[in-house]
Design an enzyme around this catalytic site. Structure first.
Site, PDB file in Angstrom:
ATOM      1  N   GLU A   1     -78.298 -22.099 -36.552  1.00 20.73           N
ATOM      2  CA  GLU A   1     -77.395 -23.048 -35.446  1.00 20.73           C
ATOM      3  C   GLU A   1     -76.472 -22.167 -35.341  1.00 20.73           C
ATOM      4  O   GLU A   1     -75.420 -21.870 -35.995  1.00 20.73           O
ATOM      5  CB  GLU A   1     -77.957 -24.646 -36.276  1.00 20.73           C
ATOM      6  CG  GLU A   1     -76.823 -25.516 -35.450  1.00 20.73           C
ATOM      7  CD  GLU A   1     -78.037 -25.936 -34.286  1.00 20.73           C
ATOM      8  OE1 GLU A   1     -78.738 -26.132 -34.181  1.00 20.73           O
ATOM      9  OE2 GLU A   1     -77.600 -26.080 -33.156  1.00 20.73           O
TER      10      GLU A   1
ATOM     11  N   THR B   1     -80.002 -26.472 -28.771  1.00 20.03           N
ATOM     12  CA  THR B   1     -81.083 -26.087 -29.326  1.00 20.03           C
ATOM     13  C   THR B   1     -82.869 -25.953 -28.802  1.00 20.03           C
ATOM     14  O   THR B   1     -83.479 -24.455 -29.365  1.00 20.03           O
ATOM     15  CB  THR B   1     -81.536 -26.585 -30.885  1.00 20.03           C
ATOM     16  OG1 THR B   1     -80.106 -26.402 -31.162  1.00 20.03           O
ATOM     17  CG2 THR B   1     -82.662 -25.865 -31.739  1.00 20.03           C
TER      18      THR B   1
ATOM     19  N   HIS C   1     -73.748 -26.879 -37.565  1.00 14.08           N
ATOM     20  CA  HIS C   1     -73.530 -27.207 -36.762  1.00 14.08           C
ATOM     21  C   HIS C   1     -72.696 -28.476 -35.908  1.00 14.08           C
ATOM     22  O   HIS C   1     -72.036 -28.975 -36.664  1.00 14.08           O
ATOM     23  CB  HIS C   1     -74.644 -28.874 -36.115  1.00 14.08           C
ATOM     24  CG  HIS C   1     -75.309 -29.406 -34.590  1.00 14.08           C
ATOM     25  ND1 HIS C   1     -74.216 -30.499 -34.235  1.00 14.08           N
ATOM     26  CD2 HIS C   1     -76.345 -28.970 -33.971  1.00 14.08           C
ATOM     27  CE1 HIS C   1     -74.985 -30.329 -32.926  1.00 14.08           C
ATOM     28  NE2 HIS C   1     -75.947 -29.749 -33.249  1.00 14.08           N
TER      29      HIS C   1
ATOM     30  N   ASP D   1     -78.285 -19.645 -31.656  1.00 14.44           N
ATOM     31  CA  ASP D   1     -78.646 -20.229 -30.899  1.00 14.44           C
ATOM     32  C   ASP D   1     -78.437 -20.349 -29.728  1.00 14.44           C
ATOM     33  O   ASP D   1     -78.253 -20.622 -28.819  1.00 14.44           O
ATOM     34  CB  ASP D   1     -79.628 -21.518 -31.271  1.00 14.44           C
ATOM     35  CG  ASP D   1     -78.887 -22.615 -31.529  1.00 14.44           C
ATOM     36  OD1 ASP D   1     -77.986 -21.881 -31.962  1.00 14.44           O
ATOM     37  OD2 ASP D   1     -79.477 -24.015 -31.532  1.00 14.44           O
ATOM     38  N   HIS D   2     -77.116 -20.721 -29.687  1.00 18.92           N
ATOM     39  CA  HIS D   2     -76.455 -20.610 -28.665  1.00 18.92           C
ATOM     40  C   HIS D   2     -74.969 -21.075 -29.210  1.00 18.92           C
ATOM     41  O   HIS D   2     -74.638 -20.837 -30.447  1.00 18.92           O
ATOM     42  CB  HIS D   2     -76.222 -22.182 -28.074  1.00 18.92           C
ATOM     43  CG  HIS D   2     -76.048 -23.214 -29.342  1.00 18.92           C
ATOM     44  ND1 HIS D   2     -75.533 -23.973 -29.590  1.00 18.92           N
ATOM     45  CD2 HIS D   2     -77.568 -23.987 -29.541  1.00 18.92           C
ATOM     46  CE1 HIS D   2     -76.242 -24.779 -29.909  1.00 18.92           C
ATOM     47  NE2 HIS D   2     -76.973 -24.750 -29.618  1.00 18.92           N
TER      48      HIS D   2
END
Ligand code: GP9
Ligand code: MN
Length: 430
Positions: A38, A82, A199, A258-259
């Site tokens: 994440e 996500t 996150h 993911d980013h």
């Protein structure tokens, strides 16, 4: 056949590149682990905060002789974050230009996704392990359409007053408590772990992980390193379990970020920690920070650092080729990152792009190597236009497929359409 489908099929033919024979089928029949890190950016790897490694485990892993790690791999998510990363990984198409494919149309579309492709071409059982509730990003509905056999979400993990932080079950508990489910999956399996502790806003108690906070005047930036450290050691524990049980040698592990975790509007706060001055920070620097890890572990492959410029859209064909699944007849918009024919045009969801030579980001052109702002001459303009066309064609093909549900008119010979009604993720059959 609808006209749009013809556009898509001919794009797909043109875009397809043959796999590299050195890697094709090297992981055939192995279990697949997808480790979704994440909000994890590439700069965290080998980064030291005040002399302390943030991700000691991943740093050692990328030096392993059986690990290929990519250092020019970019996330390509849009508003679906996500869920966009999952869309690209599972379907080989992009998220939508606006919002999330998962949350809007995915549950009603005909989809040809990794879990179903592998079930039908290798007898794989598939499962997702995730510590948030089932409905986030509409996963409980969309996963049925992707052909996921099992979905273990927050209800499947112990709930105690301290078991959750932020959006869900802490990563160490997620990995640890997933083992009892994992051990019941028939092999070979395709198992995806979506972590959640790293996150935004990245808050995590010192009692859980005592990695020091950074010292900028931005609390989000300060906390990012601790949760990243926690994620690194969570995965380390799981990796050791795989090693100790012998599952590791029967498996291929695909790890990706993911980013971004730090958004562009905070990057100037991050700059000093990357030895850059906030005053000299440019849009080019923002673009370069969209790099995320892409790491493949497999005892059957020879490792090393791969410098190919690619992105999340390329993961599916890369993985399927390693598993010995021919992708020629599937509509997938990426290209195998291990193939020497890869075109190295990274398309961002907003039509910006990065290539080894040029970066187009937020309205400006840069030299990718030097970071210098470009005033393109006539020859460069032509080159940039042709790259832009490649990017537009790719995204356009994706949008045609997803917005018009085109795959209901096209089924590859290797595929039988998925019936979502056959999948149930709770013992209440909901
Ligand atoms: C939630 C998690 C986070 O379940 O996957 O999604 P994001 O906010 O990163 O899109
Ligand atoms: Mn995410």
């Amino acid at each position: 056949i609808p006209k749009n489908l013809n556009t898509v099929i001919s794009y797909n033919k043109k875009n397809y590149i043959a796999p590299n024979v050195k890697y094709y089928g090297k992981a055939k029949g192995k279990n697949v682990f997808i480790i979704h890190l994440e909000s994890f950016q590439q700069f965290l790897l080998n980064y030291e905060l005040n002399g302390q490694e943030v991700t000691p485990f991943l740093n050692s892993l990328i030096k392993d002789k059986n690990v290929i790690s990519f250092d020019n791999f970019f996330h390509e998510v849009g508003g679906g974050k996500t869920s966009d990363a999952e869309t690209m990984l599972e379907t080989g198409t992009f998220g939508l230009s606006q919002g999330s494919f998962f949350s809007s149309i995915a549950q009603n579309n005909t989809i040809q996704a990794a879990p179903a492709i592998l079930a039908q071409n290798g007898n794989y059982t598939s499962a997702v392990f995730h510590g948030d509730s089932a409905g986030f990003w509409n996963r409980n509905n969309v996963y049925k359409n992707l052909g996921y056999d099992y979905f273990f979400y927050s209800d499947y993990y112990y709930q105690t007053p301290t078991s959750k932080v932020g959006m869900g079950t802490k990563d160490k508990l997620l990995f640890g408590e997933s083992i009892k489910y994992l051990e019941h999956l028939p092999q070979p399996f395709y198992a995806k772990f979506i972590t959640v502790t790293n996150h935004t806003p990245f808050t995590l108690d010192e009692a859980v992980d005592n990695f020091p906070l950074a010292d900028t005047n931005d609390q989000v930036v300060n906390h990012y390193f601790r949760t990243a450290h926690y994620l690194d050691s969570s995965f380390e524990e799981f990796f050791n379990y795989l090693k100790n049980t012998g599952l590791l040698k029967k498996s291929i592990i695909v790890i990706y970020g993911d980013h971004f975790g730090i958004s562009n509007d905070r990057n100037k706060k991050l700059a000093p920690l990357l030895n850059k001055s906030p005053e000299e920070w440019t849009k080019y620097d923002n673009a370069m920070l969209q790099r995320v890890p892409f790491i493949i572990y497999d005892q059957g492959i020879k490792g090393g650092v791969n410098h190919t410029f690619g992105g999340e859209i390329d993961v599916l064909p890369t993985l399927l080729h390693l598993l010995g699944v021919d992708t020629k007849n599937f509509v997938q918009l990426g290209q195998d990152l291990l193939s020497p024919k890869h075109q190295q045009v990274v398309a961002f969801r907003n039509h910006n792009f990065v290539t080894p030579k040029y970066t187009f980001y937020d309205g400006k052109y840069y030299d990718t190597i030097t970071g210098e702002l470009l005033e393109p001459d006539e020859t460069q303009k032509k080159e940039l236009q042709s790259i832009q066309k490649q990017v537009n064609d790719k995204l356009n093909a994706s949008d045609l497929i997803n917005n018009s549900n085109l795959l209901r008119y096209y089924t590859p010979p290797e595929f039988k359409p998925v019936n979502p009604k056959n999948y149930h993720y709770t013992n209440q059959y909901s």
